[in-house]
Design an enzyme around this catalytic site. Structure first.
Site, PDB file in Angstrom:
ATOM      1  N   PRO A  71      -5.427   1.245  -3.703  1.00 55.24           N
ATOM      2  CA  PRO A  71      -5.673  -0.240  -3.868  1.00 55.24           C
ATOM      3  C   PRO A  71      -5.010  -0.648  -4.933  1.00 55.24           C
ATOM      4  O   PRO A  71      -4.846   0.043  -6.067  1.00 55.24           O
ATOM      5  CB  PRO A  71      -7.197  -0.230  -4.240  1.00 55.24           C
ATOM      6  CG  PRO A  71      -8.025   1.131  -3.997  1.00 55.24           C
ATOM      7  CD  PRO A  71      -6.677   2.280  -3.996  1.00 55.24           C
ATOM      8  N   HIS A  72      -4.535  -1.752  -4.731  1.00 57.12           N
ATOM      9  CA  HIS A  72      -3.580  -2.616  -5.655  1.00 57.12           C
ATOM     10  C   HIS A  72      -3.861  -3.970  -5.779  1.00 57.12           C
ATOM     11  O   HIS A  72      -4.088  -4.449  -4.536  1.00 57.12           O
ATOM     12  CB  HIS A  72      -2.133  -2.044  -5.769  1.00 57.12           C
ATOM     13  CG  HIS A  72      -1.675  -2.229  -4.360  1.00 57.12           C
ATOM     14  ND1 HIS A  72      -1.891  -1.512  -3.322  1.00 57.12           N
ATOM     15  CD2 HIS A  72      -0.987  -3.188  -3.883  1.00 57.12           C
ATOM     16  CE1 HIS A  72      -1.250  -1.910  -2.164  1.00 57.12           C
ATOM     17  NE2 HIS A  72      -0.827  -2.933  -2.369  1.00 57.12           N
TER      18      HIS A  72
END
Length: 149
Positions: A60-61
């Site tokens: 996730p980013h």
């Protein structure tokens, strides 16, 4: 980029949203960020498409307002959880990348590097066997140094 305090080696599963909430809470405690801001940014990014890479891994980013440099959070789930990954397999290893809003290509380089490393079967196996934040940190730092060389 990855502070030892930002590693959670034993997290209960749950929904994708709950896991992103854990990441946001760890980021808030470790880096002095607002958990709600981090969670909102991660959820917004996930709405564009899952960050589940396959083989039980997700990255996730998001870009976070007010962040001065790249930060990371690592979470290892006790029970793999559905994450809409490209291979439809549940996820148990998550390395979240948080980037400054104004950060240019540094964010993309970090994302590519982390994704490449976490595609290595041996590293994934070692991370799954690691029991402590210290052990996980050592694996990730060692791997970062060996791929930089």
């Amino acid at each position: 980029m990855l502070d030892l305090r930002a590693i959670a080696p034993h997290v209960s599963g749950g929904s994708k949203r709950q896991i992103l909430g854990v990441i946001a809470d760890v980021a808030a405690r470790s880096y002095g960020l607002e958990a709600a801001v981090v969670l909102d940014a991660l959820l917004e990014r996930e709405s564009a498409g899952s960050t589940g890479l396959g083989h039980g891994v997700a990255v996730p980013h998001a870009r976070i307002p007010g962040l001065s440099g790249m930060k990371a959070v690592f979470v290892k789930l006790d029970t793999p959880t559905a994450f809409e990954a490209v291979d439809d397999q549940p996820v148990d290893l998550l390395l979240a990348l948080l980037a400054p809003e104004t950060g240019g290509s540094e964010h993309l380089r970090a994302l590519a590097s982390v994704s490449r490393r976490l595609r290595q079967p041996e590293l994934r196996q070692q991370l799954r066997q690691a029991r402590t934040a210290d052990a996980i940190h050592a694996l990730l730092v060692r791997e970062a140094r060996s791929t930089a060389a």
